[in-house]
Design an enzyme around this catalytic site. Structure first.
Site, mmCIF file in Angstrom:
data_model
loop_
_atom_site.group_PDB
_atom_site.id
_atom_site.type_symbol
_atom_site.label_atom_id
_atom_site.label_comp_id
_atom_site.label_asym_id
_atom_site.label_seq_id
_atom_site.Cartn_x
_atom_site.Cartn_y
_atom_site.Cartn_z
ATOM 1 N N ARG A 75 0.840 -1.198 0.000
ATOM 2 C CA ARG A 75 0.000 0.000 0.000
ATOM 3 C C ARG A 75 0.874 1.246 0.000
ATOM 4 O O ARG A 75 1.745 1.386 0.857
ATOM 5 C CB ARG A 75 -0.900 -0.034 1.244
ATOM 6 C CG ARG A 75 -1.674 1.226 1.482
ATOM 7 C CD ARG A 75 -2.629 1.114 2.680
ATOM 8 N NE ARG A 75 -3.260 2.402 2.869
ATOM 9 C CZ ARG A 75 -3.122 3.174 3.957
ATOM 10 N NH1 ARG A 75 -2.419 2.756 4.990
ATOM 11 N NH2 ARG A 75 -3.701 4.347 4.012
ATOM 12 N N HIS A 119 -3.081 10.885 1.154
ATOM 13 C CA HIS A 119 -2.486 10.648 2.474
ATOM 14 C C HIS A 119 -1.900 11.986 2.968
ATOM 15 O O HIS A 119 -0.695 12.110 3.175
ATOM 16 C CB HIS A 119 -1.437 9.542 2.400
ATOM 17 C CG HIS A 119 -1.120 8.895 3.725
ATOM 18 N ND1 HIS A 119 -1.230 7.527 3.937
ATOM 19 C CD2 HIS A 119 -0.704 9.402 4.911
ATOM 20 C CE1 HIS A 119 -0.873 7.239 5.191
ATOM 21 N NE2 HIS A 119 -0.540 8.363 5.804
ATOM 22 N N GLU A 165 -7.256 8.151 6.912
ATOM 23 C CA GLU A 165 -7.465 8.761 8.231
ATOM 24 C C GLU A 165 -7.918 10.224 8.173
ATOM 25 O O GLU A 165 -7.194 11.118 8.638
ATOM 26 C CB GLU A 165 -6.185 8.671 9.068
ATOM 27 C CG GLU A 165 -5.685 7.254 9.273
ATOM 28 C CD GLU A 165 -4.497 7.196 10.235
ATOM 29 O OE1 GLU A 165 -4.005 8.246 10.657
ATOM 30 O OE2 GLU A 165 -4.081 6.074 10.567
ATOM 31 N N ASN A 294 -7.025 1.479 10.237
ATOM 32 C CA ASN A 294 -5.686 1.650 10.800
ATOM 33 C C ASN A 294 -5.832 1.633 12.313
ATOM 34 O O ASN A 294 -6.664 2.363 12.864
ATOM 35 C CB ASN A 294 -5.070 2.993 10.384
ATOM 36 C CG ASN A 294 -4.757 3.049 8.895
ATOM 37 O OD1 ASN A 294 -4.859 2.042 8.191
ATOM 38 N ND2 ASN A 294 -4.363 4.217 8.421
ATOM 39 N N TYR A 296 -3.808 1.411 16.183
ATOM 40 C CA TYR A 296 -2.544 1.489 16.920
ATOM 41 C C TYR A 296 -2.639 1.247 18.421
ATOM 42 O O TYR A 296 -1.647 0.857 19.031
ATOM 43 C CB TYR A 296 -1.879 2.851 16.663
ATOM 44 C CG TYR A 296 -1.294 2.950 15.272
ATOM 45 C CD1 TYR A 296 -0.029 2.433 14.996
ATOM 46 C CD2 TYR A 296 -2.015 3.504 14.229
ATOM 47 C CE1 TYR A 296 0.493 2.486 13.710
ATOM 48 C CE2 TYR A 296 -1.500 3.565 12.938
ATOM 49 C CZ TYR A 296 -0.238 3.049 12.686
ATOM 50 O OH TYR A 296 0.280 3.099 11.416
ATOM 51 N N GLU A 368 -3.168 -0.510 8.342
ATOM 52 C CA GLU A 368 -1.977 -0.116 9.110
ATOM 53 C C GLU A 368 -2.093 -0.675 10.517
ATOM 54 O O GLU A 368 -3.155 -0.607 11.132
ATOM 55 C CB GLU A 368 -1.838 1.410 9.265
ATOM 56 C CG GLU A 368 -1.365 2.147 8.054
ATOM 57 C CD GLU A 368 -1.257 3.652 8.298
ATOM 58 O OE1 GLU A 368 -1.060 4.079 9.467
ATOM 59 O OE2 GLU A 368 -1.402 4.401 7.318
#
Ligand code: PNW
Length: 463
Positions: A75, A119, A165, A294, A296, A368
């Site tokens: 990606r 992005h 995002e 994504n 985290y 991600e």
């Protein structure tokens, strides 16, 4: 061996401004990140993405590293101002040629290109001439740029991601001012989010009307979210954790799956939250062929003390504006990454299952997931990154459990392929599977690269 489903996609991810460099070469125009990173004090140690990993000149070496890693997808994002230096108008053919070479070489190596259209690197001209993401007309600029991407690259692309995002663009770009364009406001994030959602819908509309029937790809959006665990079992804390999800993920996902913002947001934000027109609503509903995530970290969520005064610092949580009315904290027993983000693998499992149930079992891709680990400025430390191996082992175990519980997870992409320009942290936070020497851009695979390579090749986790 814990095997993943047949045809599971294994990949790794990057973003144009974070790796390409060549910021002023071959016709590329400036983006808001070029301008922002050059303002003294904005980025750690004055770093910029001028050179970054110099991927623009080293993409062949990088694709060889991907090939050896054994991933079956990769990606990356397209730099808008490399294609359209002024944001609109004249196409820069050298920029088009770069992505053509990249895409062709990936396919030659049996690596499926996954393209993120945006992005965060908005052409600076659009910021200056029309106030960037604040202007409702920006949605049409996105659609026009996307059309060029589909027309020039779409014959070889099966998976498109419109936006990465949007939460970060809205809250970090226009709320806290930590990201470009560095605006600090309590109202702008809602307008920016609104325009980005419309931009997403317009891009998807262009693809579906003009390209999908011949190019046969799919298109979706990638959102980021932590998992929020209620601090206690109380009804108030459980409601607070749902609210935190609404203000992070629901903000961008409910309009796409249900046609409007979450009720909790409408209740709390009132007239500061824009409303979609009927036309926008119709375009938004069903506008993502898959659910890009994504992820985290995880936090604890609680109803705030009755004083209502909350810290605004927990920016990775449900917003920085405090309107979500959630107190976010960490369990002191949780380990943290070099970003200070909690390592809570089961949080990903819970989030995947929650998404699956809430949104009708969509196909999900983790686009991600990864960590920065301390001490990795030192190459020797970084190459023996047992902490990152542990991180991936546990988070992938959580993915496996989510699949066993019925989530339709179809792929996983680690962040990131290599150490890069980590936004306001510059080169000081390293997320890569590959260590980069920023003096000369030499690459060195870390232990996690070799470990992940085994996972990709086995399509599973060794016990
Ligand atoms: C993501 N937060 O960014 C981005 O997609 C990547 O470009 C970035 O390098 C990666 O995560 C690691 O940071 C985020 O503060 C940046 O909540 C900040 C936050 C979340 C995601």
């Amino acid at each position: 061996m814990r095997k993943f489903p047949l045809n599971f996609l294994w990949g790794t991810a990057t973003a144009a401004y974070q790796i390409e460099g060549a910021a002023r070469l071959e016709g590329r125009g400036p983006s808001i990140w070029d301008a922002f990173s050059h303002i003294p004090g904005k980025i750690h140690d004055g770093h910029t993405g001028d050179v970054a990993c110099d991927h623009y000149h080293r993409y062949e070496e990088d694709i060889a590293l991907l090939k050896d890693m054994g991933v079956n997808c990769y990606r990356f994002s397209i730099s808008w101002s490399r294609i359209l230096p002024q944001g609109r108008g004249q196409v820069n053919e050298k920029g088009v040629a770069f992505y053509n070479k990249l895409i062709d070489l990936l396919i030659e190596n049996d690596i499926e290109p996954w393209v993120t259209i945006y992005h965060w690197d908005l052409p600076l001209a659009l910021q200056i001439e029309m106030d960037g993401l604040m202007n409702p007309a920006i949605a049409t600029c996105f659609a026009d740029f996307a059309r060029i991407c589909f027309a020039r690259f779409g014959d070889r692309i099966r998976h498109w991601i419109t936006l990465n995002e949007p939460w970060c663009c809205a809250l970090l770009g226009h709320g806290s001012g930590d990201f470009a364009p560095g605006r600090e406001s309590e109202t702008e994030p809602y307008l920016v989010a609104h325009n980005l959602l419309r931009a997403h819908a317009y891009m998807v509309d262009v693809y579906r009307r003009e390209f999908q029937s011949t190019q046969r790809g799919v298109i979706g959006i990638t959102n980021n979210s932590n998992w929020y665990r209620p601090l206690t079992d109380s009804e108030e804390d459980r409601a607070a954790s749902e609210r935190a999800l609404d203000f992070t993920l629901g903000w961008f996902v409910e309009p796409i799956y249900c046609g409007c913002y979450p009720q909790t947001m409408r209740d709390r934000i009132g007239s500061k939250l824009p409303e979609f027109t009927e036309d926008d609503r119709a375009l938004l509903r069903g506008s993502s062929d898959f659910f890009g995530l994504n992820h985290y970290s995880t936090n604890l969520a609680a109803e705030p003390p009755s004083s209502g005064i909350m810290e605004k610092k927990a920016r990775i949580g449900g917003g920085i504006m405090g309107e979500h009315g959630v107190d976010l904290t960490d369990d002191p027993s949780w380990k943290q990454t070099d970003m200070g983000w909690n390592i809570v693998p089961w949080g990903l499992r819970e989030l995947l299952c929650w998404i699956s149930t809430r949104y009708g079992h969509p196909p999900i891709y983790v686009t991600e997931n990864g960590c920065a680990m301390p001490g990795e400025g030192d190459r020797e430390v970084a190459l023996n990154d047992t902490g990152r191996v542990e991180f991936f082992k546990e988070y992938l175990g959580a993915c496996h459990e989510a699949i066993e519980r019925g989530a339709d997870l179809r792929g996983y992409m680690s962040w990131g392929m290599m150490d890069n320009f980590e936004w306001e942290y510059g080169e000081s936070k390293r997320f890569g599977l590959i260590w980069v020497d920023f003096e000369n851009q030499d690459r060195y695979p870390k232990a996690s690269y070799h470990w992940y390579s085994n996972v990709c090749k086995n399509n599973g986790l060794e016990d």
